[in-house]
Design a protein around this motif. Structure first.
Motif, PDB file in Angstrom:
ATOM      1  N   THR A  66       0.822  -1.222   0.000  1.00 33.49           N
ATOM      2  CA  THR A  66       0.000   0.000   0.000  1.00 33.49           C
ATOM      3  C   THR A  66       0.856   1.274   0.000  1.00 33.49           C
ATOM      4  OG1 THR A  66      -0.096  -0.091   2.420  1.00 33.49           O
ATOM      5  CG2 THR A  66      -1.900  -1.118   1.210  1.00 33.49           C
ATOM      6  N   SER A  67       2.126   1.158   0.411  1.00 34.02           N
ATOM      7  CA  SER A  67       2.978   2.355   0.513  1.00 34.02           C
ATOM      8  C   SER A  67       3.989   2.464  -0.626  1.00 34.02           C
ATOM      9  CB  SER A  67       3.715   2.352   1.853  1.00 34.02           C
ATOM     10  OG  SER A  67       4.539   1.211   1.957  1.00 34.02           O
ATOM     11  N   THR A  68       3.851   1.649  -1.682  1.00 34.54           N
ATOM     12  CA  THR A  68       4.796   1.715  -2.788  1.00 34.54           C
ATOM     13  C   THR A  68       4.089   1.430  -4.111  1.00 34.54           C
ATOM     14  OG1 THR A  68       6.841   0.788  -3.719  1.00 34.54           O
ATOM     15  CG2 THR A  68       5.426  -0.720  -2.499  1.00 34.54           C
ATOM     16  N   ASN A  69       4.645   1.990  -5.192  1.00 32.62           N
ATOM     17  CA  ASN A  69       4.113   1.718  -6.534  1.00 32.62           C
ATOM     18  C   ASN A  69       4.769   0.485  -7.153  1.00 32.62           C
ATOM     19  OD1 ASN A  69       2.457   3.990  -6.486  1.00 32.62           O
ATOM     20  ND2 ASN A  69       4.148   5.320  -7.114  1.00 32.62           N
ATOM     21  N   LYS A  70       5.828  -0.003  -6.504  1.00 28.11           N
ATOM     22  CA  LYS A  70       6.538  -1.168  -7.045  1.00 28.11           C
ATOM     23  C   LYS A  70       5.729  -2.440  -6.814  1.00 28.11           C
ATOM     24  CE  LYS A  70      11.086   0.886  -6.379  1.00 28.11           C
ATOM     25  NZ  LYS A  70      12.383   0.789  -5.692  1.00 28.11           N
ATOM     26  N   GLN A  71       5.828  -3.329  -7.784  1.00 30.77           N
ATOM     27  CA  GLN A  71       5.082  -4.584  -7.685  1.00 30.77           C
ATOM     28  C   GLN A  71       5.921  -5.615  -6.944  1.00 30.77           C
ATOM     29  OE1 GLN A  71       4.089  -6.403 -11.403  1.00 30.77           O
ATOM     30  NE2 GLN A  71       2.541  -7.739 -10.527  1.00 30.77           N
ATOM     31  N   ILE A  72       5.360  -6.193  -5.920  1.00 30.99           N
ATOM     32  CA  ILE A  72       6.055  -7.234  -5.148  1.00 30.99           C
ATOM     33  C   ILE A  72       5.456  -8.584  -5.517  1.00 30.99           C
ATOM     34  CG2 ILE A  72       6.693  -8.050  -2.852  1.00 30.99           C
ATOM     35  CD1 ILE A  72       6.085  -5.200  -1.841  1.00 30.99           C
ATOM     36  N   ILE A  73       6.276  -9.454  -6.097  1.00 33.45           N
ATOM     37  CA  ILE A  73       5.805 -10.777  -6.521  1.00 33.45           C
ATOM     38  C   ILE A  73       6.382 -11.828  -5.585  1.00 33.45           C
ATOM     39  CG2 ILE A  73       5.786 -12.488  -8.387  1.00 33.45           C
ATOM     40  CD1 ILE A  73       6.172 -10.118 -10.334  1.00 33.45           C
ATOM     41  N   PHE A  74       5.530 -12.625  -4.995  1.00 37.06           N
ATOM     42  CA  PHE A  74       5.971 -13.697  -4.094  1.00 37.06           C
ATOM     43  C   PHE A  74       5.361 -15.018  -4.545  1.00 37.06           C
ATOM     44  CE2 PHE A  74       4.832 -16.240  -0.235  1.00 37.06           C
ATOM     45  CZ  PHE A  74       6.105 -16.747  -0.014  1.00 37.06           C
ATOM     46  N   ILE A  75       6.207 -15.988  -4.814  1.00 34.58           N
ATOM     47  CA  ILE A  75       5.748 -17.323  -5.201  1.00 34.58           C
ATOM     48  C   ILE A  75       5.874 -18.219  -3.972  1.00 34.58           C
ATOM     49  CG2 ILE A  75       6.115 -19.298  -6.747  1.00 34.58           C
ATOM     50  CD1 ILE A  75       7.445 -17.298  -8.694  1.00 34.58           C
ATOM     51  N   SER A  76       4.754 -18.590  -3.405  1.00 35.30           N
ATOM     52  CA  SER A  76       4.772 -19.368  -2.160  1.00 35.30           C
ATOM     53  C   SER A  76       5.194 -20.811  -2.416  1.00 35.30           C
ATOM     54  CB  SER A  76       3.388 -19.342  -1.502  1.00 35.30           C
ATOM     55  OG  SER A  76       2.429 -19.902  -2.376  1.00 35.30           O
ATOM     56  N   ASN A  77       5.810 -21.379  -1.408  1.00 32.88           N
ATOM     57  CA  ASN A  77       6.238 -22.779  -1.463  1.00 32.88           C
ATOM     58  C   ASN A  77       5.257 -23.598  -0.621  1.00 32.88           C
ATOM     59  OD1 ASN A  77       7.477 -25.229  -1.435  1.00 32.88           O
ATOM     60  ND2 ASN A  77       9.400 -24.530  -0.500  1.00 32.88           N
ATOM     61  N   GLU A  78       4.353 -24.275  -1.282  1.00 35.64           N
ATOM     62  CA  GLU A  78       3.305 -25.016  -0.569  1.00 35.64           C
ATOM     63  C   GLU A  78       3.857 -26.224   0.189  1.00 35.64           C
ATOM     64  OE1 GLU A  78       0.469 -23.722  -0.265  1.00 35.64           O
ATOM     65  OE2 GLU A  78       0.784 -22.148  -1.761  1.00 35.64           O
ATOM     66  N   ALA A  79       5.075 -26.656  -0.189  1.00 35.99           N
ATOM     67  CA  ALA A  79       5.688 -27.822   0.482  1.00 35.99           C
ATOM     68  C   ALA A  79       6.337 -27.435   1.811  1.00 35.99           C
ATOM     69  CB  ALA A  79       6.716 -28.476  -0.431  1.00 35.99           C
ATOM     70  N   LEU A  80       6.422 -26.123   2.053  1.00 37.31           N
ATOM     71  CA  LEU A  80       7.070 -25.669   3.290  1.00 37.31           C
ATOM     72  C   LEU A  80       6.201 -26.011   4.495  1.00 37.31           C
ATOM     73  CD1 LEU A  80       9.608 -24.007   4.146  1.00 37.31           C
ATOM     74  CD2 LEU A  80       8.128 -22.016   4.224  1.00 37.31           C
ATOM     75  N   PRO A  81       6.766 -26.721   5.479  1.00 35.72           N
ATOM     76  CA  PRO A  81       5.945 -27.111   6.635  1.00 35.72           C
ATOM     77  C   PRO A  81       5.668 -25.932   7.566  1.00 35.72           C
ATOM     78  CG  PRO A  81       8.209 -27.777   6.990  1.00 35.72           C
ATOM     79  CD  PRO A  81       8.148 -27.215   5.596  1.00 35.72           C
ATOM     80  N   ILE A  82       4.701 -26.110   8.436  1.00 33.58           N
ATOM     81  CA  ILE A  82       4.426 -25.101   9.465  1.00 33.58           C
ATOM     82  C   ILE A  82       5.611 -25.075  10.437  1.00 33.58           C
ATOM     83  CG2 ILE A  82       2.915 -24.521  11.401  1.00 33.58           C
ATOM     84  CD1 ILE A  82       0.610 -25.690   9.848  1.00 33.58           C
ATOM     85  N   CYS A  83       6.083 -23.870  10.768  1.00 35.06           N
ATOM     86  CA  CYS A  83       7.285 -23.724  11.608  1.00 35.06           C
ATOM     87  C   CYS A  83       6.925 -23.098  12.956  1.00 35.06           C
ATOM     88  CB  CYS A  83       8.314 -22.844  10.912  1.00 35.06           C
ATOM     89  SG  CYS A  83       8.808 -23.440   9.291  1.00 35.06           S
TER      90      CYS A  83
END
Length: 261
Positions: free
Chosen positions: A221-238
């Protein structure tokens, strides 16, 4: 509490030292007809040397004295007595005790010198790290402060000349700089709390992908830059401290937004 723990530790060292010397002595006594009493002296000296590498000086000195007395009583002819017949054996006994004692003292001194050197190196590294962090944070604090002061001065001096859009832009800069300033102050407080031990980790089960998405939503909300995040669904709960890790992620992504194209 520390004194009691230290006393218990020394008592345990003393017990282990005495037990080790007694066990080695028994083994040597059972095989003395094969190896001879002079070789036994070397074995006992090696035992004292090993103990000196592991334990404090007092338990080792007691072990050295005990091993000398055992060697005299059980191995130097005539056995089962502290009497020594030949001048050569008297000299050997004397040298054994001196070598065992000196070995214990020298090994202890070497360990002390190594500990002092390690502590000094750790202290220097800590000071260097803190200087680096403080220099970085001081720079980070100056930037939002300068932004806020500049925007406020502009509003004061040209308030009537500024359009509504320009005023909103300046207010937005003040808002972003204020949030950044608050984050940096929070970082300083956390550093101080960690150093004094007041900040305790609150470990909770967490979905890291969800946490990253949450941080990105706040920053997007505070930037015009696009932030792309590809989640890793195999990552366990930590099991982590959500608050601190969120702060870490926020710092990393904020720096990326500010300092990269």
């Amino acid at each position: 509490m520390s004194i009691k723990a230290n006393s218990t530790n020394k008592s345990l060292q003393l017990l282990i030292s005495i037990t080790t010397v007694l066990l080695i002595s028994v083994c040597c006594f059972l095989t003395t007809h094969l190896i001879g009493y002079k070789v036994v002296a070397l074995i006992l000296l090696m035992t004292v040397s090993l103990l000196a590498m592991l334990f404090d000086i007092l338990p080792v000195l007691i072990a050295a004295l005990l091993s000398a007395l055992i060697w005299n009583y059980l191995f130097i002819p005539p056995i089962y007595t502290f009497h020594i017949e030949t001048a050569e054996d008297v000299l050997m006994f004397f040298l054994y005790f001196v070598i065992a004692s000196v070995n214990a003292v020298l090994t202890f001194k070497i360990k002390q010198a190594e500990k002092i050197a390690r502590d000094k190196e750790e202290k220097e590294n800590t000071i260097k790290l803190y200087n680096t962090l403080l220099n970085s944070l001081s720079h980070e604090l100056k930037t939002p402060i300068a932004t806020i002061i500049g925007a406020v001065d502009t509003i004061k001096e040209t308030n009537k000349k500024l359009s509504s859009e320009q005023q909103n832009e300046l207010l937005s800069q003040i808002d972003i700089a204020s949030i950044r300033l608050n984050n940096q102050v929070e970082n300083l407080l956390n550093m101080s709390r960690l150093e004094t031990g007041l900040l305790k980790l609150k470990l909770q089960w967490c979905d890291v992908n969800e946490l990253i998405h949450l941080v990105i939503e706040k920053l997007q909300t505070s930037t015009n830059k696009q932030i792309i995040f590809i989640s890793n669904e195999a990552l366990p709960i930590c099991k982590i401290d959500n608050g601190l890790i969120e702060q870490v992620l926020q710092n990393i992504i904020s720096n990326a937004i500010q300092y990269t194209p």
